[in-house]
Each structure stands twice: as structure tokens, then as C-alpha cells.
Design an enzyme around this catalytic site. Structure first.
Site, short mmCIF file in Angstrom:
data_model
loop_
_atom_site.label_atom_id
_atom_site.label_comp_id
_atom_site.label_asym_id
_atom_site.label_seq_id
_atom_site.Cartn_x
_atom_site.Cartn_y
_atom_site.Cartn_z
N GLU A 46 7.72 7.82 39.15
CA GLU A 46 7.32 6.75 40.06
C GLU A 46 6.28 5.88 39.36
O GLU A 46 5.27 6.38 38.88
CB GLU A 46 6.73 7.34 41.34
CG GLU A 46 6.37 6.25 42.34
CD GLU A 46 5.76 6.80 43.62
OE1 GLU A 46 4.80 7.60 43.55
OE2 GLU A 46 6.24 6.41 44.70
N CYS A 87 6.54 3.12 48.72
CA CYS A 87 7.02 4.45 48.37
C CYS A 87 8.54 4.49 48.23
O CYS A 87 9.06 5.19 47.37
CB CYS A 87 6.56 5.45 49.41
SG CYS A 87 6.90 4.89 51.09
N GLU A 126 4.31 12.79 53.48
CA GLU A 126 5.18 11.65 53.13
C GLU A 126 4.76 11.22 51.73
O GLU A 126 3.66 10.68 51.55
CB GLU A 126 4.94 10.48 54.10
CG GLU A 126 5.25 10.79 55.55
CD GLU A 126 6.73 10.68 55.87
OE1 GLU A 126 7.51 10.26 54.99
OE2 GLU A 126 7.10 11.03 57.00
N LYS A 130 -8.78 9.32 57.14
CA LYS A 130 -9.41 8.86 55.90
C LYS A 130 -8.53 7.82 55.24
O LYS A 130 -7.48 8.13 54.67
CB LYS A 130 -9.65 10.00 54.92
CG LYS A 130 -10.60 9.57 53.80
CD LYS A 130 -10.54 10.42 52.56
CE LYS A 130 -9.66 9.87 51.47
NZ LYS A 130 -10.00 8.52 50.96
#
Ligand code: NAP
Ligand code: MG
Length: 495
Positions: free
Chosen positions: A398, A297, A263, A189
């Protein structure tokens, strides 16, 4: 870079309606529903994409199961390898098209997306090599009598790959590599913001000779990801995305004991000691955080500079940052494009506004970039904050945008403690000419990757992944494939 690339509209976009790929066929959602994907640089509609629901997930998982039980499982490793090598060639041959789909869908400039070609080819060939290396062991035992024991390595089954939007084609290839090498099958997906290149990649898999149903591309929203994560027909989930969704996936996977690798996000430190080569460290500190408009990331979002050089370093970094070309992703000279979507832009601007309220000062940037034909896009100025304390929101959370928090430090011991004072642990950078400092920092930093006198190095042969809330499991490297294999012990009594 040739200008022609910027004029090459991918042929796939001649059709406005883009269907998903299940069992080797491009099919609409059973509900008939679609969602739009747009170009974040202009707002232009790119495609109306099949909006997969739980019933489409059922269909895709059934196709992947049938393919897993079919001839794919009995195919010799060398045959799978040959198909993968053909796929590597095809992906390279079509890379301009795949890169352009990502440039249009994500907004990443062509100067960046075309660079993914080398890595995509290298990833597929690395995993193709592994297809013929999967092996169990003959192991000694001390059982009474004459009993032989050995292990068999078997593909785990049907894998759900759930992807983020920040590097679409690279992520598709990375997820497909170990699946194909191990003999598993997959329902992938892509993120709702960037579904296009995954669909084209799925077609190239078929063209390379991957049997129908081995790689299925299920387009949809988070609820389709959720349906996959709890589906009893899924044996393993390979998730890349935010820590919040990662946590939901672990819960969803629990009742059927799926194997899971996650992850996740990061808040990575980049640490510059006074003895560093500043000619290298200054531009690298900018690239570490601003590349892909900060949507990486492992971006180096917390910059620690030793006090002796802090003011000089920040002045040079500000000067360098002001030369970065932000704008039209189709212009080959552009280094940074828009962020992926309006909501993402608003989230980043919220962090920037909050930083000011908490007392940080914007040394460079600090807002949306408008004018010069950019008003319809989601452009944000590369932004550097000084006067940031370790407790401020922008130092802890983040942001996933082009926003850097800079700090001064005095000693190695101090900076190590501050670098590790985060709930994340994905990437990290250390700049020094002192070998002992480099090694001590490499041992001390709690992160899956430590880059010394470089940043953001990746290679198919070297593991990548997180500590702490950045997740678990390692992608790439010699052991990644183990995540796709079951180990069976076989005992044979010879008496
Ligand atoms: P996200 O919101 O977590 O979404 C990732 C994927 O999960 C998307 O396909 C999303 O679908 C799907 N999803 C959403 N809700 C779900 C649910 N309840 N169950 C299952 N799947 C669900 O992440 P993102 O905003 O796309 O990407 C940015 C994040 O990814 C950042 O945190 C970044 O650090 C992380 N990231 C990590 C790595 C790494 O290797 N560690 C690499 C790249 C990015 P929709 O698209 O429809 O929402
Ligand atoms: Mg899009």
C-alpha cells in the site's frame, strides 16, 4: 461552489491553543505538552494541540465510564434518537466550517471536503433510526418443563475509537453513529496530523444535547492510542488505520478481551474488460486512485486492463490524468491537493523511485510537483506506472499516495487469480457489459466491496470492511450496531 467558502477561516482557529475535550470541557493535557498541526499545502502553523498522555487517557476513560453508568444508559431510545437528529442538523449547518478545518489540516481540496456534508448527515440519521430498532428475541427452547427464553441487547460500554488522517470529519461521524445509537460512550483519538475537526465535532455533540462524557476527544500521538488499546476500562476498540498498527492493537486488546473491529489498508484491483464502456471507465479509473491524493484505503491502485484495449485505454487514461488540476486546496477548481505531511510525501517518493529501479516506467507524472506557489507544500504528481509485474514492490504494498500500477491481462480466470494474489482485500472494481462476467467476478473477488461499473460507492445502509489483512468487522449496514451490543440470554422457569 461559492468563492466565499475559501475565504471563511474557521472561527475555532482564532485560538492557537486547542485543548482536548473530556467530560464536556476543553482541557489541556495534564503534562501541559502540546504538538503542532500544520497545513500541508503551505506549511503554515494551524494550532498547538493538547498532547494527551497516559494520564489523560485515564481521565477520559473515567469520564466515559461515569457517563455510561449515568443517565445516558437509562435514556429512552427515542430521546437518544432526537439528540442524534439534532446533531445531524447541527453538523450540516456547520459543515462548511468542518470541511474547511479538514481542508486546512489534511490538504484535501474544498471541492472534495464540502461533498462530505450529504454523507455525514445521512450517516447520523441512519444510526439515529437504529437507536429505536435495537431489540432482543423471544426464542424457542426444548428444555424440560415450561421455561421461557429471551435475549436482551445491552450497550457494550466504553468504546475507544482510533482514527486515521485521511478523512477526518467523515471518520468522526462514522465512529460516533453506532456509539450514540447503542447507548455506549466513547473516547475518540483522531490522528496527530488532523485533530481539528474532531474537536469541533465534539463541541457540536454537546450543543446537540449529548451528555458530557459520552463523546470525549483525546488528542495525542500513537502512544495515547496504545494506552487506550490496553486500558482495562475500555470494552471495545473501533480502529481504522494501517495494518501494522491494527496488529499491535489486537495484541494490546487481548489480555482484557476487548471486542475489536479493525478497518485496515488495501491494494485494491480495478479490472477493465474489453467490452466495458470506456467513456465511463477511463475517468473512473483515474478518480479511483487519485482522489484525495491517493489517500483512500480502498483506492483502486492496481489497474488491470484486458489486452485488446490496453494500449488505447492507457493512452486515454494518460490524457485524462494530464488534465487533473493539482494545486491549492482553497481554489475551488482544484481536484487534488497535497499529501498530508512531509514524511508521507517522502514515503511515496521512495516508492516512485523504487518502481523505476525495479524496471517500471512512469507513463505520467513520477515526482514531486513544485513551482507555481507549491514549493512549501507536499504535492505529488498523479503518477501512472506501466511495465509493472505482479512481484514489484509497487504492485504489492500500500503506497497511500497518487500512484497507479497498470497491468495487461488476457482472460477472466487469469485476472481473477492475479487480483486475489494480494494479502489485502478491501475494495475492487469490475468494468464489463457482460452480466455473467460481472456476477462471476463479484463472487470470485476476495474483498469486502465489489463495485461493478462504478467505484468507491459508500452508503450508510451498506456494509463496508475488509477481507484478509484489510481487517475484520463491517461498518455501516444493518448489522454494524451489533458490534456495540452484548447479547444476554434470560431463562424464566414458569413451573
Ligand atoms: P496509522 O498510522 O495506523 O494510524 C491510525 C491511528 O492509530 C492514528 O490515530 C495513530 O496515531 C494511531 N496509532 C499509532 N500507533 C498506535 C498504537 N501503537 N496503538 C494504537 N494506536 C496507534 O494510519 P494512518 O497513517 O493514520 O492512516 C493511513 C492508513 O489507514 C492506511 O493504511 C489506510 O489504508 C488505513 N485506512 C483504512 C480505512 C478502512 O476503512 N479500511 C480507512 C481509512 C484509512 P498517530 O496519528 O499519532 O500516529
Ligand atoms: Mg495537519
Amino acid at each position: 461552489m461559492e468563492m466565499t467558502l475559501t475565504r471563511n477561516r474557521p472561527a475555532m482557529l482564532d485560538r492557537l491553543e486547542q485543548d482536548m475535550l473530556i467530560d464536556g470541557q476543553r482541557v489541556p493535557a495534564l503534562s501541559g505538552k502540546r504538538f503542532e498541526t500544520r497545513n500541508p499545502a503551505t506549511g503554515a502553523l494551524l494550532a498547538q494541540v493538547a498532547h494527551g498522555g497516559a494520564e489523560d487517557v485515564d481521565r477520559a476513560v473515567a469520564a466515559a465510564r461515569k457517563a455510561f453508568e449515568g443517565p445516558w444508559r437509562r435514556m429512552k431510545p427515542a430521546e437518544r434518537q432526537r439528540i442524534m437528529l439534532r446533531l445531524a442538523d447541527l453538523v450540516e449547518e456547520h459543515y462548511d466550517e468542518l470541511a474547511m478545518l479538514d481542508t486546512l489540516d489534511l490538504g484535501a481540496p474544498v471541492s472534495r471536503t464540502v461533498l462530505g456534508k450529504t454523507r455525514a448527515g445521512a450517516l447520523l440519521r441512519y444510526y439515529a433510526g437504529q437507536a429505536t430498532l435495537i431489540a432482543g428475541d423471544t426464542l424457542p427452547n426444548s428444555a424440560p418443563g415450561d421455561v421461557l427464553s429471551h435475549t436482551l441487547k445491552e450497550p457494550i460500554g466504553v468504546v475507544a475509537a482510533i482514527n486515521p488522517w485521511n478523512g477526518p470529519i467523515g471518520m468522526s461521524v462514522w465512529k460516533a453513529g453506532p456509539v450514540l445509537a447503542s447507548g455506549c460512550t466513547m473516547v475518540m483519538k483522531p490522528a496527530e496530523q488532523t485533530p481539528l475537526s474532531a474537536l469541533r465535532f465534539g463541541e457540536l455533540c454537546l450543543e446537540a444535547g449529548v451528555p458530557a462524557g459520552v463523546i470525549n476527544i483525546l488528542t495525542g500521538m500513537g502512544d495515547a492510542g496504545a494506552a487506550l488499546s490496553s486500558h482495562p476500562g475500555i470494552d471495545k476498540i473501533a480502529f481504522t488505520g494501517s495494518t501494522g498498527v491494527g496488529e499491535k492493537i489486537l495484541h494490546a486488546a487481548a489480555s482484557t478481551m476487548k471486542r475489536v473491529t479493525v478497518e485496515l489498508g488495501g491494494k485494491s484491483p480495478n479490472i477493465v474488460f474489453a467490452d466495458a464502456d470506456l467513456d465511463k471507465a477511463v475517468p473512473a479509473a483515474a478518480t479511483a486512485v487519485f482522489a484525495n491524493a491517493g489517500q483512500i484505503c480502498s483506492a483502486g491502485t492496481r489497474l488491470f486492463v484486458q489486452r485488446e484495449i490496453h494500449d488505447e485505454f492507457m493512452a486515454r487514461l494518460a490524457e485524462h490524468t494530464s488534465t487533473i488540476r493539482v494545486g491549492d486546496p482553497l481554489d475551488p477548481a482544484t481536484q487534488i491537493g497535497p499529501v498530508v505531511s512531509g514524511p508521507q510525501m517522502d514515503k511515496i517518493l521512495g516508492f516512485i523511485e523504487g518502481a523505476g529501479q525495479e524496471g517500471a516506467q512512469a507513463l505520467v507524472g513520477g515526482g514531486r510537483l513544485v513551482g507555481a506557489g507549491l514549493d512549501d507544500g507536499f504535492f505529488i504528481q498523479p503518477t501512472i506506472f506501466t511495465g509493472v509485474t505482479d512481484e514489484m514492490t509497487i504492485a504489492r504494498e500500500e503506497i497511500f499516495g497518487p500512484v497507479l500500477s497498470a497491468f495487461a491481462f488476457d482472460t477472466e480466470e487469469e485476472v481473477l487469480a492475479r487480483a486475489n494474489a494480494t494479502s489485502f482485500g478491501l475494495g475492487s472494481g469490475v468494468w464489463t457489459r457482460d452480466l455473467a462476467t460481472a456476477h462471476r467476478m463479484a463472487r470470485g473477488i476476495q474483498a469486502g466491496s465489489v463495485w461493478v461499473n462504478c467505484y468507491q460507492m459508500l452508503d450508510p445502509g451498506v456494509p463496508f470492511g475488509g477481507y484478509k489483512l484489510s481487517g475484520f468487522g463491517r461498518e455501516s449496514g444493518p448489522h454494524h450496531i451489533e458490534e456495540y451490543l452484548e447479547t444476554k440470554a434470560v431463562w424464566i422457569n414458569l413451573d
